[in-house]
Design an enzyme around this catalytic site. Structure first.
Site, PDB file in Angstrom:
ATOM      1  N   GLY A  94       0.832  -1.196   0.000  1.00  0.00           N
ATOM      2  CA  GLY A  94       0.000   0.000   0.000  1.00  0.00           C
ATOM      3  C   GLY A  94       0.860   1.236   0.000  1.00  0.00           C
ATOM      4  O   GLY A  94       2.065   1.170   0.289  1.00  0.00           O
ATOM      5  N   CYS A 129       5.174  -6.295   1.481  1.00  0.00           N
ATOM      6  CA  CYS A 129       5.560  -4.882   1.558  1.00  0.00           C
ATOM      7  C   CYS A 129       4.885  -4.212   2.773  1.00  0.00           C
ATOM      8  O   CYS A 129       5.206  -4.539   3.903  1.00  0.00           O
ATOM      9  CB  CYS A 129       5.240  -4.191   0.238  1.00  0.00           C
ATOM     10  N   TYR A 130       3.927  -3.310   2.551  1.00  0.00           N
ATOM     11  CA  TYR A 130       3.228  -2.688   3.691  1.00  0.00           C
ATOM     12  C   TYR A 130       2.626  -3.763   4.588  1.00  0.00           C
ATOM     13  O   TYR A 130       2.616  -3.641   5.820  1.00  0.00           O
ATOM     14  CB  TYR A 130       2.135  -1.757   3.150  1.00  0.00           C
ATOM     15  N   HIS A 134       7.747  -7.494  -4.014  1.00  0.00           N
ATOM     16  CA  HIS A 134       6.474  -7.867  -4.650  1.00  0.00           C
ATOM     17  C   HIS A 134       6.619  -9.133  -5.499  1.00  0.00           C
ATOM     18  O   HIS A 134       7.131  -9.066  -6.618  1.00  0.00           O
ATOM     19  CB  HIS A 134       5.976  -6.704  -5.522  1.00  0.00           C
ATOM     20  N   GLU A 160       4.289 -10.639  -6.986  1.00  0.00           N
ATOM     21  CA  GLU A 160       3.250 -10.684  -8.026  1.00  0.00           C
ATOM     22  C   GLU A 160       3.682 -10.031  -9.335  1.00  0.00           C
ATOM     23  O   GLU A 160       3.029 -10.227 -10.359  1.00  0.00           O
ATOM     24  CB  GLU A 160       1.959 -10.031  -7.500  1.00  0.00           C
ATOM     25  N   ASP A 196     -18.774  -7.932 -21.977  1.00  0.00           N
ATOM     26  CA  ASP A 196     -19.380  -8.352 -20.717  1.00  0.00           C
ATOM     27  C   ASP A 196     -20.859  -8.691 -20.878  1.00  0.00           C
ATOM     28  O   ASP A 196     -21.309  -9.764 -20.459  1.00  0.00           O
ATOM     29  CB  ASP A 196     -19.211  -7.263 -19.644  1.00  0.00           C
ATOM     30  N   LYS A 206     -11.576  -9.484 -16.421  1.00  0.00           N
ATOM     31  CA  LYS A 206     -11.901  -9.351 -17.852  1.00  0.00           C
ATOM     32  C   LYS A 206     -11.391 -10.536 -18.686  1.00  0.00           C
ATOM     33  O   LYS A 206     -12.106 -11.060 -19.533  1.00  0.00           O
ATOM     34  CB  LYS A 206     -11.281  -8.052 -18.385  1.00  0.00           C
TER      35      LYS A 206
END
Ligand code: XMP
Length: 515
Positions: A57, A84-85, A171, A173, A229, A371
């Protein structure tokens, strides 16, 4: 619709990467949910919870009002990973210390791993990771051990294997972190002991079953926009309830060349649903007459849409449900950081402002999906790949690509120019990587010469951009030959345009659309 499928919850502390963490987990076939920080612990602990991830964050734990962590999260009996945070919160909450960093660390950093158990199981002792932090854990909490360090940061990773609490300063990710995927796999499968049996194909079966149960013998109304969608919602509900799904497609006269025909061909026959195409071009052109200001155009199109849709919807008064193409990023973006998970209707689906006499219960079967997952589901349900991969198209349609007043004649001109852009772009080998490509009709006329005669006709601009998410974009370096062919074809084949220009502006400072 969560059932008892195993789930990992990501508590969101506002990191720009939170959704990426959720995607990475799902790519490994473990269902993930994002919960805003500050949400009650019951929102975290529901279902078959296998693990919790505390995201990064933008805050410093020292900042006034910085979001904290509910200690109860460490007592849920499932493993917790702080990123991290999230690591700093864990360090602080469990009795360690955090200090403001003297040297900030952004970007690639080399780290050395001293203990290869847990997250680093099976990985090399040295690796390059992606950092983005100022504060750091200076003293680890009781029961923890430090397991990785960098030249700048003594505790890059720490863990308490007994309580199954893990934390990393970098991170995992992001693609720049070496072995980030492997670390997440270690967390999910070795530490949380997930089975990884979440599949989109079983999601389709479960969802169709749940839709049948919920809808029973009632009927559903859907505003089909032609976008991905709402099209996938149509295909899904078509499978669940067939012709008891009534789709309203409003042809506003601002669509791409032959778009309404494509929708008819796609949904009118193959999907066993009840499709109503409302030909309302005349009404929209009337609403747009004399309107030149871009926002006024958007509002005029939006208002007209609601009116047309409401008129049609009244004919389906017996419908109990209204289906919407809300997807997971819409749900997450509309959740406030304070923790109140609000439930908003996606505004560009245009049915949010229906009059009060129209009361429907909402059905939003794609609320859990990203998506690209929606696209996969669409393909599995039999929607054509080309249709599923279509470029984004603005709700107000060609009205924002015709600068100045919109008329039927200008729409026809622009459609003719645009279809030639599409045909030429499609010939390029890398055309799928292009985010958007389209023609724009400018409100100026210029002098030309054709067959010894003077012409005084419209100018058409070509816009073609590369982008990841439409937030930023760069103009595509199209081959000169492609540009030449687009220009040649438009000026030769479209009567009324005698000049073609190419837009070479990025976003920012421009936007992708011209209005
Ligand atoms: P801009 O022009 O703001 O567009 O750079 C970013 C992306 O959003 C699309 N766009 C819209 N989509 N309703 C929509 O559903 C709209 O009113 C609208 N305006 C822009 C645009 O095509 C691009 O992909």
């Amino acid at each position: 619709m969560d059932g008892e499928k195993e789930c990992v919850v990501i508590v969101d502390y506002g990191s720009q990467y939170t959704q990426l963490i959720a995607r990475r987990v799902r790519e490994k076939h473990v269902f993930s949910r994002i919960v805003p920080c500050g949400a009650p612990i019951s929102a975290v602990s529901c279902g078959n919870l296998r693990g919790v991830i505390l995201s990064g964050g933008p805050n410093s734990v020292f900042a006034e009002g910085a979001p904290g962590v509910d200690q109860a999260v460490f007592k849920l009996g499932v493993p917790v990973l702080g990123i991290c945070y999230g690591m700093q919160l864990m360090g602080q909450a469990l009795g360690g210390s955090v200090e403001p960093g003297t040297a900030r660390e952004y970007g690639s950093t080399q780290v050395d791993v001293s203990d290869s158990d847990g997250l680093f199981d099976g990985l090399p002792k040295s690796m390059t990771v992606w950092m983005s932090h100022g504060d750091r854990v200076s003293e680890i909490p009781p029961g923890f051990k430090a397991v990785a360090s960098s030249s700048n940061c003594r505790v890059v990773a720490m863990c308490d294997a007994e309580r199954r609490l893990y934390a990393i300063q970098f991170h995992p990710e992001v693609a720049h972190t070496q072995y980030g995927g492997e670390m997440l796999s270690n967390f999910l499968f070795k530490i949380c002991r997930c089975k990884g049996d979440w599949q989109l194909s079983s999601w389709i079966d479960q969802t169709v079953r749940a839709l049948k149960d919920r809808i029973g013998n009632d009927e559903v109304l859907l505003g089909l926009s032609g976008g991905v969608d709402s099209s996938v919602v149509a295909a899904l509900l078509g499978r669940a309830i067939g012709p008891r799904l009534h789709c309203i497609f409003v042809d506003n006269g601002l669509l791409r060349w032959r778009e309404a025909d494509e929708i008819r061909a796609m949904f009118g026959g193959r999907f066993n649903l009840d499709l109503h195409v409302v030909s309302a071009a005349g009404r929209f052109y009337k609403a747009l007459a004399g309107v030149t200001e871009p926002e006024a155009k958007r509002k005029a199109v939006g208002r007209e849409f609601i009116e047309v849709f409401a008129e049609e919807a009244r004919k389906f008064g017996s419908c109990r449900f209204l289906a919407q193409g809300t997807i997971y990023p819409d749900v997450v973006e509309s959740s406030s950081a304070a923790g109140a998970v609000s439930h908003t209707i996606k505004s560009h689906h245009n049915v949010g402002g229906l009059p009060a006499d129209l009361k429907f219960e909402l059905v939003e079967p794609l609320r859990d999906l990203f998506k690209d997952e929606v696209r996969i589901v669409g393909r599995a349900l039999g929607l054509d790949a080309e249709f599923i991969e279509r470029q984004p198209f603005p709700g107000p349609g060609l009205s924002v690509r015709i600068l100045g007043e919109v008329t039927a004649e200008k729409v026809r001109l622009l459609q003719q120019a645009d279809v030639r852009v599409q045909e030429e772009i499609r010939k390029l080998p890398g055309c799928r990587s292009i985010w958007q490509s389209f023609a724009v009709l400018l409100p100026v006329r210029t002098v030309g010469v054709m067959g010894d005669c003077r012409t005084y006709e419209h100018v058409c601009a070509i816009r073609c951009v590369d982008s990841q998410d439409a937030m930023t974009a760069d103009w595509t370096r199209l081959p000169y030959e492609t540009l030449a062919e687009i220009s040649r074809r438009i000026t030769n084949e479209v009567r009324g345009i005698n000049r073609v220009v190419y837009d070479i502006t990025s976003k920012p400072p421009s936007t992708i659309e011209w209005e």
